[in-house]
Structure formats: C-alpha cells, structure tokens
Motif scaffolding. Sequence first.
Motif, short mmCIF file in Angstrom:
data_model
loop_
_atom_site.label_atom_id
_atom_site.label_comp_id
_atom_site.label_asym_id
_atom_site.label_seq_id
_atom_site.Cartn_x
_atom_site.Cartn_y
_atom_site.Cartn_z
N LYS A 8 26.54 12.35 50.14
CA LYS A 8 25.50 13.24 50.64
C LYS A 8 24.49 12.45 51.48
CE LYS A 8 22.36 16.87 48.98
NZ LYS A 8 21.91 17.61 47.77
N GLN A 9 24.16 11.24 51.06
CA GLN A 9 23.26 10.39 51.83
C GLN A 9 23.85 10.03 53.19
OE1 GLN A 9 22.60 6.93 49.39
NE2 GLN A 9 21.40 8.02 47.83
N GLN A 10 25.17 10.08 53.28
CA GLN A 10 25.86 9.73 54.53
C GLN A 10 26.18 10.95 55.38
OE1 GLN A 10 26.32 6.49 55.42
NE2 GLN A 10 25.12 6.06 53.56
N GLY A 11 25.56 12.09 55.07
CA GLY A 11 25.71 13.28 55.91
C GLY A 11 26.81 14.23 55.50
N TYR A 12 27.44 14.00 54.35
CA TYR A 12 28.49 14.89 53.87
C TYR A 12 27.88 16.10 53.16
CZ TYR A 12 32.45 11.66 54.54
OH TYR A 12 33.42 10.85 55.07
N THR A 13 28.57 17.23 53.25
CA THR A 13 28.30 18.32 52.32
C THR A 13 29.20 18.10 51.12
OG1 THR A 13 29.94 19.78 53.35
CG2 THR A 13 27.66 19.94 54.13
N THR A 14 28.73 18.45 49.93
CA THR A 14 29.45 18.10 48.72
C THR A 14 29.60 19.30 47.80
OG1 THR A 14 27.38 17.40 47.67
CG2 THR A 14 28.64 15.70 48.82
N ALA A 15 30.77 19.43 47.19
CA ALA A 15 31.00 20.56 46.29
C ALA A 15 31.86 20.13 45.11
CB ALA A 15 31.68 21.70 47.03
N CYS A 16 31.52 20.66 43.95
CA CYS A 16 32.33 20.53 42.74
C CYS A 16 32.80 21.93 42.37
CB CYS A 16 31.51 19.93 41.60
SG CYS A 16 32.35 19.98 39.99
N ILE A 17 34.11 22.11 42.34
CA ILE A 17 34.67 23.41 41.99
C ILE A 17 35.64 23.23 40.83
CG2 ILE A 17 36.13 25.31 42.79
CD1 ILE A 17 34.90 24.94 45.56
N GLY A 18 35.35 23.91 39.72
CA GLY A 18 36.23 23.84 38.56
C GLY A 18 35.53 23.35 37.31
N LYS A 19 36.22 22.54 36.55
CA LYS A 19 35.73 22.06 35.26
C LYS A 19 34.77 20.88 35.44
CE LYS A 19 37.55 19.65 31.18
NZ LYS A 19 38.74 19.32 30.38
N TRP A 20 33.61 20.94 34.78
CA TRP A 20 32.63 19.87 34.85
C TRP A 20 32.81 18.90 33.68
CZ3 TRP A 20 30.23 17.04 37.94
CH2 TRP A 20 29.06 16.34 37.62
N HIS A 21 32.46 19.31 32.50
CA HIS A 21 32.66 18.55 31.25
C HIS A 21 31.92 17.21 31.24
CE1 HIS A 21 35.66 18.01 27.68
NE2 HIS A 21 34.38 18.04 27.30
N LEU A 22 30.76 17.19 31.89
CA LEU A 22 29.90 16.01 31.84
C LEU A 22 28.50 16.36 31.37
CD1 LEU A 22 31.17 14.19 35.03
CD2 LEU A 22 31.13 13.23 32.73
#
Length: 498
Positions: free
Chosen positions: A119-133
């Motif tokens: 994200k700091q490098q200009g990416y968009t970021t997504a987590c889709i699905g199971k987290w478990h953290l």
Amino acid sequence: MNKYLIIAMATMVAAAIVHATDTKRPNIVFIFADDMGYGDVQCLNPKRGKIPTPHLDKLASEGMIFTDAHTSSSVCTPSRYGLLTGRYNWRTHLQKGVIFGFSPALIDAKRLTVASLLKQQGYTTACIGKWHLGMTLPTTNGVLPKTRVPKKLNVVWDGRITDGPTAVGFDYFWGISASLDMAPCLYIENDHFIGDLPPQDGKSSTTKSFKIDQVLPHIGKQSAAYIKASKPDTPFFLYASLTSPHTPIRPTAEWIGKSGISKYADFQMQTDHVIGVIIDAIDSAGLRDNTLVIVSSDNGCSKAAKIPEMEAKGHFPSAQFRGSKSDLWEGGHRMPFIVRWPKVVEAGSQSDQTVCLTDFMATCAEIVEAQLPSNAAEDSVSFLPALKDKPIVSTRKGVIHHSISGHFSYRMGKWKLLLAKGSGGWTAPKEKDVGADSPKAQLYDLEADPGETNNLYKSKPEVVEQLLEQLTADIERGRSTDGPKASNDVSKVVLWKR
C-alpha cells in the motif's frame, strides 16, 4: 518538421512506452488454500495422487513449481501470520494451536505487513475470504468470547468491527472471521457484518441465509469481481484466502461424487475449480503477463479427510512425505507452491530451493524495490532470484518449523532436527505414545530419506549440536536474518516442550 525526425521521435516515444510497460510493477495475487496437502495437486503427485486438478496443473505448466516450500507452522493461524508479516508465529504470544473466530487480533497494528508495505508503494490491497488472525468484534461489555462456539454471546451484530484486515494494510476486506467450523458464521465487509444478522438473543451466531457450502464459490466470485474492477494504471495485491478443503467438508451439489474417491476429494476438485475462476479473471482482464500469481496452502491435509480411506483408494495427500496437518514431519508443512508470472518466470520450470512462506514479504519488497525496516520481516528472505532461475541469496542459516503443540524443528540444507519424540501433532506416534527409552529427538537426512524413516539422532551428534545451536540463536536473537537484534513478544520461548 522533417519527416525522418518525426519518425525518429515516434520511435523514441514508442520505445519509452514499451519500457514503461516493461518496468510496471506487477499485480500480485496470492491464493491460499486451507488444509490442501502437497499430494492433493495432481502434477506434484503423479504416481500417488488420484484427484484431478486441471487448473492447478495448467498453472504449473505455465509457471514454476517449488518442490521444497514450507509454511512456518503446520496449522492455520500461525501460517497466516508468517505469510503476511514475514515473521515466525511463535515470536508472538501464540505458542501453540490456533485462535478462534471471536479472538482478538494477533497482528500488532504497528507491525508492517505485506499489505501495508505494498500500500505504501501505491498498490490497492484486498483480502477476500478467510481471515483467522483475530479482530475486535463489538460487544456489550468489551469482553470477547473465548471458545470455538460460545454458548453465550454478547456481540453487537450491527456494531463496528476494529483491528481486522483493514487495520493492517488492506483497503478492502470481504469474508469471514475464521474457519467455518468456528463461530460466527457470517460475512464481513470491511468493518461490519453484512446480510441478515442474528437476533440479539445471546445465542445465535449465524442465520439461515448463510449457507456454508456457498462460501467457497462466493470467495471465487468476489475475487474475480475485484480483479475485473481493478484500474489499469494502479497495481493491486489480492490475498484470496480460501476456506477449502478445510472442514466442514461441504462441496456444493454439482461436485459431490465427482472424484469417485471421497467427499474430501470432491471438495479438492471444487477448490481447484475456484482457483481456476480466479486465474481466468486475471487472464480475461488482460492482466496475465504482468501479474504474479502464487498458489499455496496453510498446512497439510487434515485427518478429518479420512486419509486412510483415501490411501486405500490410491490417493496419498502428503505424496511421498510422512505426516499431515499439525505435524513436524514434512506432510505437515511442505506445501504446494506454484508461481506464474509470464513476464519473469519460465513456463514449465521447477525450483528445488528451500523457501518458507515467511519469505513472501521480502520477495514483494524486492519486486517493488522497497527497503524493509529493521523491525519488520525478521524471518523473511526474498525468493525473487529463484523465479529467475538463480540462487537465493540468504543470510538465514535455516528454516524453523512449528507444530500444533508448539514443538520445534530446524531445517538446514539436507538436515532436519525435530525436538520431539513423535510427530509433534496428531499423527501416531504422538509424544505420549513414544516409549521412554526412545531418542528424545529426531534427525533426518532429507536427501537420502525424504520419508523421515531413519532417525540419525544418536549417530550424528555433531550435526545435532550444530542445528540446535543455530535454532537457539535464531530464537533468542528475535530474528533469523541479518540485522539488529530484535525482541520476541514473550519473555521466554520454550525450546523443548517436555
């Protein structure tokens, strides 16, 4: 203007455009299966694997297979922590086992993750699905439920969730808090539960509209939609975390019976299909050439899959390796690891270099030419050279493995030392079942004995001493790579668990 000058200028502009395209940062998609064994992928296990996996096999033919890739742990939560932080899980308070769906966040909000780095490098970021953290769910009294399926609930279902994926670098989250055999069974989008919500009766943690067998296909569809909506001038990182073939083993109706082996095998076929859906979305969007795709798993096949029954039908989910989910033996943590990046990786290639999922973070940092701070990714080494068929340059001496019960093992070159008498997990013999006169640890030469059948602990004391000394140093220094000494989150990590 001279026509030749115009042609020359046009050529220069075209060259500049091509160069800009060549140096454009890749999209990065990490597809993480849940409880998929090394031998559950057909092309990795051609002699002892009976489950068809055409999409994974095709992906491997288009990219690179890693034959010696490992998770940092042989169970779920710890492996996910290692993947996203580049740090071993046992450096946290989680010294064994996993957390549950109502558990607080395991990743410290101040810790750099793959998502926050990109994200700091200009990416968009997504987590889709199971987290478990872990995450902080809204409750009536500020106290989170502690068990897998609590009998009494104090969750405010329409309240705001904090400390989840969007707190550690992800711009977008859609999925579930943990495994589908843990409460709550509800979808979350960013920081709220969505869809029909349970009544505030102190008992319910799901609704009739939430269908367990539909979660996996929904993850595929949501991932594909995210890829389709991506902007061509902005790179993205997608962490697509599947819920399969983990329990509950619930393939949808059209997949039941497809394998002719078992319901687990059917579910693995559906898992392969959903991976194909995500890959097809990348290719259909015209993103194939400059998208780094990695498919792996968080640990080996679970005993819930009824492994002996599958083996009787000719399918060995750990291939030639011993053990399965939870264990220190290779079947617990040696994972499928398939990489496709047409712009960089030669199709149909293979790497036998040893890598760990903690290495994903340093690899991403090298790809985007970012400098990792000294207090991040303490156990991460870039495997980018391996993708270019070059040797990995590492200051880390070896890789540390960890079992569900918190037992340690250490891998350095061909040698592997296990600080356990048995599997360290669920496979027999367990620690309590091993005789008192047995060696207190195990040492294997994986080049000569990949099945870990010939214990050399007593005959190679000099090797044992060397590995034990390095393991101890890696634990006590708070890091296994070069850099300033770091701190574990606990005052003492217990090396021998007996």
